[in-house]
Design an enzyme around this catalytic site. Structure first.
Site, mmCIF file in Angstrom:
data_model
loop_
_atom_site.group_PDB
_atom_site.id
_atom_site.type_symbol
_atom_site.label_atom_id
_atom_site.label_comp_id
_atom_site.label_asym_id
_atom_site.label_seq_id
_atom_site.Cartn_x
_atom_site.Cartn_y
_atom_site.Cartn_z
ATOM 1 N N GLN A 294 0.830 -1.164 0.028
ATOM 2 C CA GLN A 294 -0.013 0.018 0.126
ATOM 3 C C GLN A 294 0.919 1.377 -0.003
ATOM 4 O O GLN A 294 1.658 1.599 1.000
ATOM 5 C CB GLN A 294 -0.820 0.083 1.513
ATOM 6 C CG GLN A 294 -1.779 1.228 1.206
ATOM 7 C CD GLN A 294 -2.545 1.464 2.421
ATOM 8 O OE1 GLN A 294 -2.181 1.754 3.516
ATOM 9 N NE2 GLN A 294 -3.698 1.026 2.517
ATOM 10 N N TYR B 220 -6.132 10.561 4.188
ATOM 11 C CA TYR B 220 -4.760 10.818 4.042
ATOM 12 C C TYR B 220 -4.526 11.826 2.677
ATOM 13 O O TYR B 220 -5.566 12.370 2.426
ATOM 14 C CB TYR B 220 -3.979 9.503 3.554
ATOM 15 C CG TYR B 220 -3.860 8.489 4.733
ATOM 16 C CD1 TYR B 220 -4.829 8.330 5.726
ATOM 17 C CD2 TYR B 220 -2.742 7.820 4.895
ATOM 18 C CE1 TYR B 220 -4.865 7.569 6.801
ATOM 19 C CE2 TYR B 220 -2.602 7.011 5.951
ATOM 20 C CZ TYR B 220 -3.476 6.762 7.065
ATOM 21 O OH TYR B 220 -3.224 6.074 8.039
ATOM 22 N N ARG C 97 -9.438 -7.473 10.083
ATOM 23 C CA ARG C 97 -9.638 -8.134 11.669
ATOM 24 C C ARG C 97 -9.773 -9.520 11.661
ATOM 25 O O ARG C 97 -9.284 -10.120 12.503
ATOM 26 C CB ARG C 97 -10.622 -7.293 12.269
ATOM 27 C CG ARG C 97 -10.492 -5.673 12.569
ATOM 28 C CD ARG C 97 -11.585 -4.991 13.088
ATOM 29 N NE ARG C 97 -12.600 -4.833 11.764
ATOM 30 C CZ ARG C 97 -13.785 -4.328 11.964
ATOM 31 N NH1 ARG C 97 -14.196 -3.992 13.336
ATOM 32 N NH2 ARG C 97 -14.625 -4.218 10.925
#
Length: 414
Positions: free
Chosen positions: A105, A175, A362
């Site tokens: 990423q 971001y 998760r």
């Protein structure tokens, strides 16, 4: 005359993503691992992703490979430079050794950066709060935008030279590139602000530079916000100036990116690390645990205002699917569904809705081998209980506290 229903896509069939062939439809999404104290790969990071690859995921994504030092959320994250190359090569080799592909990423934290930790100013489309460093952002000049585009290009080359098969460009969570996309955060009056087309210009220049650099040597996709968590999530802001990116904006951006032809897929996401992080992480908000993980004044602020910053959104499987379906219907690019993918039924629901892949986060912290379990037993379910106690562990070593025995497992029956 009756027609037979269309056959369902097998979640464990091979699939194509740009130039890549993946062994199944499950991708480990980018979640910061908290295992890079010196901003380079460690053995712990290698083993973390090796476990995911051995557990059956088709691809494992290494999080937050920042394109420059000020682009980290804090100084304990990898930034792409020649000194990081050796460790990254060992990391991709470990993932490949387990039969999976490796993705990086690539992003710049922008206003989400901790300027105190990085010892460098946080950047933004203008002067806006950068709360992690208790500061304000430095407005990015037009010349600096060109420099940052080049840094994305250089980072992409380093990633491919390190053995990464895929590159995810971070356009989410406010971001840097996402903050330019946001009508709430971007008030520029030049060619990088104002209309949706102008707000998308920076991101489009980055994507063009990355694709020009890597060609068909890697798949390139984007993580794109559908909703920042401010205002209303549906279509149409109604002209309200306090609204962040919403679905109409996301559709406009996605169509621009698709027309440009520089990306292979879109991974829709939601929420803002500045404004509303729990919109991405539905489930219980770990307010006390987050406050305890913060330094000094930020801890005090989190204790006082945590219920406003970390809001509660009840967990349901595939909770981003309603928004993502509308984006799916608006563009022809392959798509990766993120958010609440925990079992065979949720994967199948995504595939039946026209998504090509699913991304797990998760659930793989709780069980790195969940894909293998789901393949062996279609009735299997994740043991993740969506308590989100993993979230504050990003400041130490990212983990599931239930898996490590730090907190009791509520699924255990006395």
């Amino acid at each position: 005359m009756t027609t037979s229903p269309a056959p369902q896509t097998d979640p464990f069939s091979t699939a194509t993503l740009g130039p890549l062939s993946l062994r199944n439809r499950i991708i480990k999404c980018a979640t910061f691992e908290g295992m890079t104290p010196d901003a380079v790969v460690t053995d712990d990071l290698i083993e973390f992703h090796r476990d995911v690859a051995a557990g059956g995921a088709a691809m494992s994504t290494v999080a937050y490979c920042a394109v420059s030092p000020e682009g980290r959320t804090d100084r304990h994250q990898i930034w792409m430079r020649p000194e990081a190359l050796d460790g990254l090569q060992r990391l991709t080799a470990a993932i490949h050794g387990e039969g999976a592909l490796a993705a990086a990423q690539l992003g710049h934290a922008g206003p989400v950066a901790n300027s105190l930790s990085n010892r460098l100013p946080a950047l933004g489309p203008g002067r806006i709060p950068a709360p992690m460093g208790m500061s304000f952002t430095q407005k990015v000049s037009r010349d600096r935008i060109g420099d940052l585009v080049q840094k994305f290009r250089t980072a992409a080359r380093l990633a491919v030279d390190s053995g990464f098969d895929g590159l995810e460009i971070h356009l989410g969570h406010n971001y840097l590139l996402s903050s330019f996309l946001s009508p709430l955060l971007n008030h520029r009056r030049d060619g990088y602000g104002g209309s949706a087309v102008n707000r998308a210009r920076f991101a489009r220049e980055v994507l063009e530079a990355v694709r020009t650099e890597v060609g068909d040597d890697a798949a390139v996709w984007i993580k794109l916000n559908m909703f920042d968590g401010v205002g209303k999530p549906g279509r149409g802001r109604g002209g309200m100036p306090w609204s962040g990116t919403n679905l109409d904006d996301a559709i406009t951006y996605a169509r621009l990116f698709e027309a440009d032809g520089h990306i292979d897929a879109i991974e829709p996401t939601a929420g803002s690390s500045l404004l509303n992080p729990m919109y991405l992480f539905h489930g219980e908000p770990p307010r006390d645990e987050f406050a305890d993980a913060m330094p000094g004044a930020i801890r005090t602020g989190m204790k006082a205002g945590g219920k406003y910053f970390l809001r509660r959104y009840p967990y349901t499987d595939t909770y981003l699917l309603p928004l993502a379906r509308e984006l799916r219907a608006s563009v022809g690019l392959p798509m990766i569904l993120l958010g609440g993918v925990t079992d065979r039924a949720s994967i199948q629901s995504a595939l039946d809705s026209g998504f090509d892949f699913v991304a797990m986060g998760r659930a793989l912290l709780r069980e790195p081998d969940l894909p293998l379990r789901l393949q062996a037993d279609p009735a299997a379910r994740s043991k993740c209980v969506h308590c989100n106690l993993c979230m504050p562990t990003i400041y130490s070593t990212t983990r599931c506290p239930i898996r490590t025995g730090e907190v009791p497992d509520p699924l255990d029956v006395a």
